[in-house]
Structures are given as C-alpha cells and as structure tokens.
Motif scaffolding. Structure first.
Motif, PDB file in Angstrom:
ATOM      1  N   LEU A  22       0.855  -1.183   0.000  1.00  0.00           N
ATOM      2  CA  LEU A  22       0.000   0.000   0.000  1.00  0.00           C
ATOM      3  C   LEU A  22       0.888   1.229   0.000  1.00  0.00           C
ATOM      4  N   ILE A  23       0.398   2.314  -0.632  1.00  0.00           N
ATOM      5  CA  ILE A  23       1.155   3.567  -0.699  1.00  0.00           C
ATOM      6  C   ILE A  23       0.343   4.685  -0.052  1.00  0.00           C
TER       7      ILE A  23
ATOM      8  N   ILE B 231      -6.474   2.450   6.338  1.00  0.00           N
ATOM      9  CA  ILE B 231      -5.512   1.499   5.779  1.00  0.00           C
ATOM     10  C   ILE B 231      -6.065   0.082   5.833  1.00  0.00           C
ATOM     11  N   THR B 232      -6.600  -0.298   6.998  1.00  0.00           N
ATOM     12  CA  THR B 232      -7.168  -1.640   7.149  1.00  0.00           C
ATOM     13  C   THR B 232      -8.303  -1.872   6.160  1.00  0.00           C
ATOM     14  N   ALA B 233      -9.173  -0.868   6.004  1.00  0.00           N
ATOM     15  CA  ALA B 233     -10.314  -1.003   5.101  1.00  0.00           C
ATOM     16  C   ALA B 233      -9.866  -1.156   3.650  1.00  0.00           C
ATOM     17  N   VAL B 234      -8.876  -0.359   3.242  1.00  0.00           N
ATOM     18  CA  VAL B 234      -8.399  -0.435   1.867  1.00  0.00           C
ATOM     19  C   VAL B 234      -7.712  -1.775   1.602  1.00  0.00           C
TER      20      VAL B 234
ATOM     21  N   LYS C 289      -8.286  -4.618   3.038  1.00  0.00           N
ATOM     22  CA  LYS C 289      -9.306  -5.666   2.960  1.00  0.00           C
ATOM     23  C   LYS C 289     -10.077  -5.564   1.651  1.00  0.00           C
ATOM     24  N   ARG C 290     -10.414  -4.334   1.268  1.00  0.00           N
ATOM     25  CA  ARG C 290     -11.210  -4.142   0.054  1.00  0.00           C
ATOM     26  C   ARG C 290     -10.454  -4.574  -1.198  1.00  0.00           C
ATOM     27  N   THR C 291      -9.144  -4.408  -1.174  1.00  0.00           N
ATOM     28  CA  THR C 291      -8.336  -4.753  -2.348  1.00  0.00           C
ATOM     29  C   THR C 291      -7.764  -6.164  -2.265  1.00  0.00           C
TER      30      THR C 291
ATOM     31  N   PRO D 281      -2.682  -0.509  -3.896  1.00  0.00           N
ATOM     32  CA  PRO D 281      -3.592   0.488  -3.343  1.00  0.00           C
ATOM     33  C   PRO D 281      -2.869   1.794  -2.999  1.00  0.00           C
ATOM     34  N   VAL D 282      -3.528   2.916  -3.279  1.00  0.00           N
ATOM     35  CA  VAL D 282      -2.972   4.237  -3.011  1.00  0.00           C
ATOM     36  C   VAL D 282      -3.973   5.029  -2.164  1.00  0.00           C
TER      37      VAL D 282
END
Length: 220
Positions: A47-48, A111-114, A116-118, A73-74
């Motif tokens: 992640l970025i 961050i956690t949500a992104v 998981k979503r990705t 993910p960004v």
C-alpha cells in the motif's frame, strides 16, 4: 504488510512512519522524489500513502504513473480538503483520500479497510515456528491448545526473532530493530523482557524456545 510513504514534509513523514511501525507494519519512506515509479517498483509495497504536493510534480501525476503498471492500493494523505481534489485523486486511480490533520486511529482504520477491500489484508498476520503461532493481530502466542497474551514490547521482540528464525539475532540488532519500531529499550530492559517472554513460553510447554548464544545474541 509493507507500506510506502511518499511525503516530502520530513517531520510528518517521520511521524507517519513511527505510527505505522508501532502498529507492526513494515515501512519504507522515500526521501528522494525523482524517478518515483522506479523506486516504488524496487520496494514492491502492499500500500502507498501519497501526498499531493511533491517537489516538481503532483501526487495526481504520480498516481496516474503508478496505475500504468501497478494496481497497488494508493491512499492520498494531504492537507488539501477541496472536494474537487478528492474527486481528481479518485479519478486518477486513488483508492482513498484522507485530509490532515486526522486522529492516528482514523488513518489506521482507512488502511485496514483499503487492504481488505483490495484483497491484500485478508490473511491474519501470523508467524509460525516449531508448532508455535505468533498472532500479531491479537497480540498473543499459541501452542497446541493454549495461548499466552503478550505486551506490546514482548510481541515486537518475538516478531523480530520469528522473522529471523534459524539465525542469531545480536542484542544490538534487536535493540536497533525495537528503536526503529518505536520501542525504546536499553540492554538491561531487553534482558528483563526476554526473561518474561521465556516464562510465558515455558507456561505453554515451550521450553528452550529462545536460545541464548553467549556473547552473540538470541536465536529461535
């Protein structure tokens, strides 16, 4: 999970890095802002975190360049709260947008949500060795049908040893690892923590799990 920070404000960059390391993320922070795409490729982050106002170019352009070759993910992290900036960020391929200032817990939740979503944060962070499982998410170590809760410092000491299993980790290396992860222990405090960890491991039936290599360090 490995997070890359692209932020030119040094104080804020260090603050972000400390927050993420204390939450047990692996962190890389760029200090040069030329050839950013090549630097991203070299470190392969999960992640970025990307600022909008960078030297010589905008975060929008950086994100668009990233999207030409990667789906990492960004999350845009910026002081610009204009709705049009947020729309542009998402249209350029950003996954989320958060404005400064913000509570640390809010950023960690994003961050956690992104992740998981990705599909990058679905697996629980568990390290294993000799039948023992170190659960980083729950802060405990499990063996057979028993488990023991760990303090934050105990968890990070064991995480370092698990990540270097099979080789000796010197006391100096361990202290430096802890300092990099916002745990400030001296040599004597380290000894006390290792003794407490050993007591918990023995309570689970894991005798001699951490071996002392005299004059060299520890090994599991």
């Amino acid at each position: 999970m490995h997070i890359l920070i692209i932020e030119d404000d040094e104080d804020f960059r260090l603050e972000l890095a400390g927050l993420l390391r204390s939450s047990l993320y692996r962190v890389t922070a760029l200090t040069r802002f030329d050839h950013i795409a090549g630097q991203i490729s070299a470190v392969s982050p999960d992640l970025i975190l990307l600022d909008l106002n960078l030297p010589g170019q905008s975060g929008f352009d950086v994100c668009a360049e990233i999207r030409r070759s990667s789906d990492v993910p960004v999350i845009f992290v910026t002081g610009r709260a204009d709705a049009s900036d947020e729309v542009t960020a998402l249209l350029q391929g950003g996954d989320d947008y958060i404005t400064k200032p913000f509570p640390p817990a809010l950023l960690l939740a994003h961050i956690t949500a992104v992740l998981k979503r990705t599909g990058r944060g679905e697996e629980e962070p568990v390290l294993e060795h000799r039948g023992a499982a170190l659960d980083l998410a729950r802060g405990c170590i499990r063996y057979r049908d028993a488990s023991a809760d760990l303090t934050k410092n105990e968890l990070k000491i064991l995480a370092c040893l698990f990540r270097h299993k099979g080789r000796i980790v010197s006391r100096t290396e361990l202290v430096e690892y802890l300092w990099d992860n916002a745990v400030f222990l001296d040599d004597n405090a380290l000894s006390i923590h290792v003794t407490r960890i050993r007591g918990k491991l023995e309570g689970l039936g894991l005798s001699d799990f951490i071996r002392t290599k005299r004059g060299m360090g520890y090994m599991i």
